[in-house]
Write an enzyme that holds these catalytic residues in place. Sequence first.
Site, mmCIF file in Angstrom:
data_model
loop_
_atom_site.group_PDB
_atom_site.id
_atom_site.type_symbol
_atom_site.label_atom_id
_atom_site.label_comp_id
_atom_site.label_asym_id
_atom_site.label_seq_id
_atom_site.Cartn_x
_atom_site.Cartn_y
_atom_site.Cartn_z
ATOM 1 N N THR A 151 -7.349 79.259 86.541
ATOM 2 C CA THR A 151 -6.700 78.985 85.255
ATOM 3 C C THR A 151 -6.826 80.243 84.389
ATOM 4 O O THR A 151 -6.009 81.138 84.484
ATOM 5 C CB THR A 151 -7.312 77.755 84.561
ATOM 6 O OG1 THR A 151 -8.732 77.869 84.542
ATOM 7 C CG2 THR A 151 -6.928 76.478 85.289
ATOM 8 N N LYS A 177 -13.353 78.272 91.012
ATOM 9 C CA LYS A 177 -12.715 78.748 89.795
ATOM 10 C C LYS A 177 -13.615 78.359 88.633
ATOM 11 O O LYS A 177 -14.359 77.365 88.688
ATOM 12 C CB LYS A 177 -11.308 78.168 89.626
ATOM 13 C CG LYS A 177 -11.217 76.654 89.477
ATOM 14 C CD LYS A 177 -11.455 76.087 88.107
ATOM 15 C CE LYS A 177 -10.587 76.739 87.061
ATOM 16 N NZ LYS A 177 -10.878 76.156 85.695
ATOM 17 N N THR A 188 -20.661 73.114 87.293
ATOM 18 C CA THR A 188 -19.814 73.372 86.129
ATOM 19 C C THR A 188 -18.634 74.263 86.472
ATOM 20 O O THR A 188 -18.431 75.304 85.883
ATOM 21 C CB THR A 188 -20.653 74.007 85.020
ATOM 22 O OG1 THR A 188 -21.374 75.107 85.601
ATOM 23 C CG2 THR A 188 -21.630 73.040 84.457
ATOM 24 N N GLU A 274 -14.814 83.582 79.905
ATOM 25 C CA GLU A 274 -13.641 83.938 79.111
ATOM 26 C C GLU A 274 -13.989 85.012 78.077
ATOM 27 O O GLU A 274 -14.822 84.809 77.200
ATOM 28 C CB GLU A 274 -13.076 82.698 78.427
ATOM 29 C CG GLU A 274 -12.386 81.777 79.420
ATOM 30 C CD GLU A 274 -11.964 80.444 78.828
ATOM 31 O OE1 GLU A 274 -11.070 79.820 79.407
ATOM 32 O OE2 GLU A 274 -12.546 80.028 77.814
ATOM 33 N N THR A 405 -1.405 75.641 73.526
ATOM 34 C CA THR A 405 -0.073 75.952 72.998
ATOM 35 C C THR A 405 0.434 77.312 73.401
ATOM 36 O O THR A 405 1.610 77.615 73.211
ATOM 37 C CB THR A 405 -0.088 75.841 71.470
ATOM 38 O OG1 THR A 405 -1.128 76.688 70.963
ATOM 39 C CG2 THR A 405 -0.331 74.423 71.026
#
Length: 405
Positions: A151, A177, A188, A274, A405
């Site tokens: 992702t 992933k 996790t 991230e 979004t």
Amino acid sequence: MKIIKGGVTEPLGFLASGIHCGLKKRKEKLDLALIYSEKLCNGAAVYTKNIVKGNPIIVTKKHLYNGKAQAIIINSGNANTCSGNDGLAKAYKMTKITADSLNISEEDVLVASTGVIGVPLNIELIENNIEKLKSSLSIKGNIYAREAIMTTDTIKKEVAVSCKIANKIVKIGAMAKGSGMICPNMATTLGVVTTDINISVELLHEALVYAVNKSFNRISIDGDESTNDSIMILANGLANNDEVNEKNSDYYEFLDSLTYALVELAKLVAKDGEGATKLLEAVVYNCKTEENAVILAKSIIKSNLVKAAMFGKDANWGRILCSLGYSGIEFDISKIVLAIESSKGYIELFKEGIPLQFEEEKATAILDSTDITILVNLNEGEEKGFAFGCDLTYEYVRINGDYRT
């Protein structure tokens, strides 16, 4: 044990594939993966402890009730979570269309999904591309499967090792992933492990739980525990070793190899947090118990203040001590030695209740590295524990500010 190249197709009898079916808007982004064994496998899995669970987990748990599986289908781009009975029906349908295509039992297909929560899954995209997914199965398909499950990941994550069991070469392949919504509490992340060992279902499950507790349960990116976390393992027995059905030397050789593979995979997940720029490892040693040491190490890794300090190359040892203090574990601060280390050096910051004078320039240089270790010597026992995480950056906020979004 040996480290070998490859991933989930490295063990004998496993094939994999990954394609773009349309769940992700960009055509160059793969979003549907399949892992298949030429022989029915013993299977096991561990799942998120989050009360809010994805529909695929419900289906996979039911299908693994008998400890058997032969294929795993995974989509990215949509978590198929919090979507009611419609989402559950679609998770079941993913296993049915996969089983029909492979000509195997529906109950022998496991399913996993990852992506945005609460958006209806377009099952037609998967159904219309299942034959393409099946026809793409190959021994080199691991390179596409590992990409199709991603992702917000920026790197592909896979590991493979081999070991000798009863004079037979046994291989273990794994892929995962994970980049955000990651906090220690089960596996996790989303992961698949394949192996050609001949082992009982009971010991396979026990080995997976142990290895996960030593690896994925010791990482944290942001303190958020996903709804779709699961790690599944398939063992098809094609290595032709005598069945491992007791905790003998063969079992422990396999256990050590599996644990090593999952630790390396977990480190890749932590390093790819991230927006992350650094892999952090907290090591707490000379503790009374391993359990306490792990809790303390996790407390350091989960601290946003520690993570931010590491990003800023600030040797702010007070934040580390603070995170130890609220862990719930009792310790004597007058015995602690606190240090940081990287490929650029080692320096002690705090010792036996007293702050140490240290060169800020040297500390900054040590923290100007992609791999940093925080060392805490409790001087209270002989046990050790560790945890992995990453720094907290501006980029993390940007990624998660508009993820949906």
